[in-house]
Enzyme design. Structure first.
Site, short mmCIF file in Angstrom:
data_model
loop_
_atom_site.label_atom_id
_atom_site.label_comp_id
_atom_site.label_asym_id
_atom_site.label_seq_id
_atom_site.Cartn_x
_atom_site.Cartn_y
_atom_site.Cartn_z
N ASP A 55 0.70 -1.15 0.00
CA ASP A 55 0.44 -0.31 -0.21
C ASP A 55 0.91 1.36 0.18
O ASP A 55 0.74 2.16 -0.97
CB ASP A 55 -0.80 -0.04 0.97
CG ASP A 55 -2.03 -0.94 0.87
OD1 ASP A 55 -2.83 -1.16 0.13
OD2 ASP A 55 -1.83 -1.93 1.57
N ARG A 94 2.72 5.78 16.52
CA ARG A 94 1.59 7.26 15.71
C ARG A 94 2.45 8.74 16.33
O ARG A 94 2.64 9.45 15.19
CB ARG A 94 0.05 6.76 15.24
CG ARG A 94 0.09 5.47 14.63
CD ARG A 94 0.39 5.01 13.71
NE ARG A 94 0.29 4.16 13.11
CZ ARG A 94 1.29 2.24 12.83
NH1 ARG A 94 2.72 2.78 13.56
NH2 ARG A 94 0.81 1.39 12.68
N ASP A 128 -5.18 4.34 12.87
CA ASP A 128 -3.90 4.94 12.27
C ASP A 128 -4.13 6.24 12.01
O ASP A 128 -3.62 7.58 11.87
CB ASP A 128 -2.94 4.10 12.13
CG ASP A 128 -2.68 2.81 12.09
OD1 ASP A 128 -2.37 3.30 14.17
OD2 ASP A 128 -2.38 2.16 12.44
N SER A 141 -3.55 -9.13 8.57
CA SER A 141 -2.92 -7.74 8.30
C SER A 141 -2.29 -7.36 9.89
O SER A 141 -2.61 -7.78 11.01
CB SER A 141 -3.83 -6.76 8.50
OG SER A 141 -3.52 -5.45 8.51
#
Ligand code: ARG
Length: 408
Positions: free
Chosen positions: A24, A105, A134, A185
């Site tokens: 991605d 993050r 996120d 994932s």
């Protein structure tokens, strides 16, 4: 489809993209350039102790068309500025998840902003989709730190399925993932792993053993229990089994010990910021062990009323971090309270690791224990004034007696 801004103008000139090496974020590179008219994409890959080799990732970004590919070691600030505050806050989202992904993050966002300023970029970008947490954490953090920077999130707009994304990548020379063996994932860093998707999407299905990598199964854990002693200073863990360790080494040691004994797995349904429930598997062995020990030491060294209010604020702190409000004013205000409480959190806690359990079996604090033998004992050296309790109870129960006399 969505090519550029409404008038066809490029969305940005020079972009710093948060880069993981996955399909991605790789596809984001040609997409930003071809579809959104970005002239220059500079990638930034963060080392958070996830154990990936960074040099292949750096080269992969260049192959996908990045004009510069940067990597940065953020492990130490990750532990000292993000993980340790979470331990001091005993932070568990919805009572269970110690925020291993969420904590990374705001740090990545902070570094992206610094890089953007260093290279003179007018935007930063990330590969998050529109239904996760996120994206919220990145967008809010960047907006707080650098209101002048645009935030681009191609995967939120491109509307491509996984297969379409891979095909788009292949047309741009980005190789398809080597094998499609893992349907999961996964997000990982030194604090732990989060595993989603595949058969885990059915909340009734048990997670297969193969999803775990940091923790042993209970069956494979040693038959013999192991005692570990964790020492804290000012609320921070500083030593394990008498050996002083720097913060990063200490987290690694805690992961190894807890993981060996199969402690630190979480299987939960979690409430995401965007309103959906999702099924999440985590393994965060060291962090959970350290939080458990830290809570225990506080029970010995914090005053009762401080401890009670702290517990309420811990819940709020964990929610704020989960919800992307790391740089907000409430988080900062609660931090001031939490910091003030930690000066007396000194001492050590003994934990018995065995077959998926971490059981506290002892706690001590030479300098700050509020446990007073002569008050607690039932023996002959008891100094507690039993007769004083009568007057206390007379006053304590007065409102209840008055109310009862009137209404019963
Ligand atoms: N649900 C967890 C969280 O919100 C994990 C998210 C994992 N992120 C990812 N990009 N796979 O913190």
């Amino acid at each position: 489809m969505t090519a550029t801004a409404q008038d066809g103008a490029p969305r940005a000139r020079k972009v710093v993209l948060a880069y993981s090496g996955g399909v991605d974020t790789s596809v984001c590179i040609p997409y930003l350039r071809q579809e959104w008219g970005v002239e220059e994409v500079i990638t930034f890959a963060a080392d958070l102790g996830q154990g990936d080799e960074l040099e292949p990732i750096r080269l992969k970004a260049l192959a996908a068309g990045a004009s510069q590919s940067l990597v940065g070691d953020l492990i130490e600030p990750f532990i000292t500025e993000f993980a340790f505050p979470a331990i001091r806050a005993n932070a568990l989202y919805e009572g269970r998840y110690p925020l291993s992904t969420a904590l990374a993050r705001p740090l990545i966002a902070r570094r992206l902003v610094e890089v953007a300023r260093e290279v003179g970029a007018d935007a930063v970008a990330h590969g998050c989709t529109g239904k996760g947490n996120d994206q919220v954490r990145f967008d809010v953090a960047i907006g707080a730190l650098a209101p002048e920077l645009k935030v681009l999130a191609p995967a939120r707009e491109w509307g491509m399925s996984r297969e379409e994304t891979i095909a788009y990548g292949e047309r741009c020379g980005i190789p398809a993932p080597v094998s499609k063996k893992s349907p999961y994932s996964i997000d990982l860093n030194l604090l732990g792993r989060s595993i989603e998707a595949g058969e885990l999407e059915d909340p009734a299905v048990a997670p297969p053993e193969e999803v775990y990598a940091m923790t042993r199964s209970i069956e494979a854990a040693p038959a013999e229990p192991q005692l570990v002693e964790i020492a804290f200073e000012g609320g921070n863990p500083v030593a394990i089994d008498g050996e002083r360790l720097d913060p990063v080494a200490l987290i690694r040691r805690a992961n190894d010990l807890a993981g060996l004994h199969g402690f630190g797995r979480i299987d939960m349904i979690e409430n995401r910021v965007v309103g959906i429930k999702s099924r999440e598997i985590y393994e965060t062995p060291g962090l959970l062990l350290l939080i458990r020990a830290h809570q225990e030491l506080e029970s010995l060294t914090l005053a009762a009323d401080v401890q009670r209010l702290k517990r309420q604020l811990e819940t709020t702190w964990a929610e704020l971090v989960y919800q992307g409000l790391w740089f907000g004013p409430l988080k900062e205000a609660i931090d001031a309270f939490l910091d003030r409480t930690q000066s007396t959190v000194n001492g050590s806690v003994r934990v018995r690791l065995h077959r998926g359990n971490a059981t506290v079996v002892g706690r001590s604090s030479a300098s700050d224990s509020l446990y007073v033998d002569s008050m607690a004992t039932y023996g002959s050296d008891d100094r507690f004034d039993h007769r004083a309790a009568e007057g206390f109870i007379y006053v304590w129960g007065l409102p209840t007696r008055l109310w009862s006399a009137r209404h019963r």
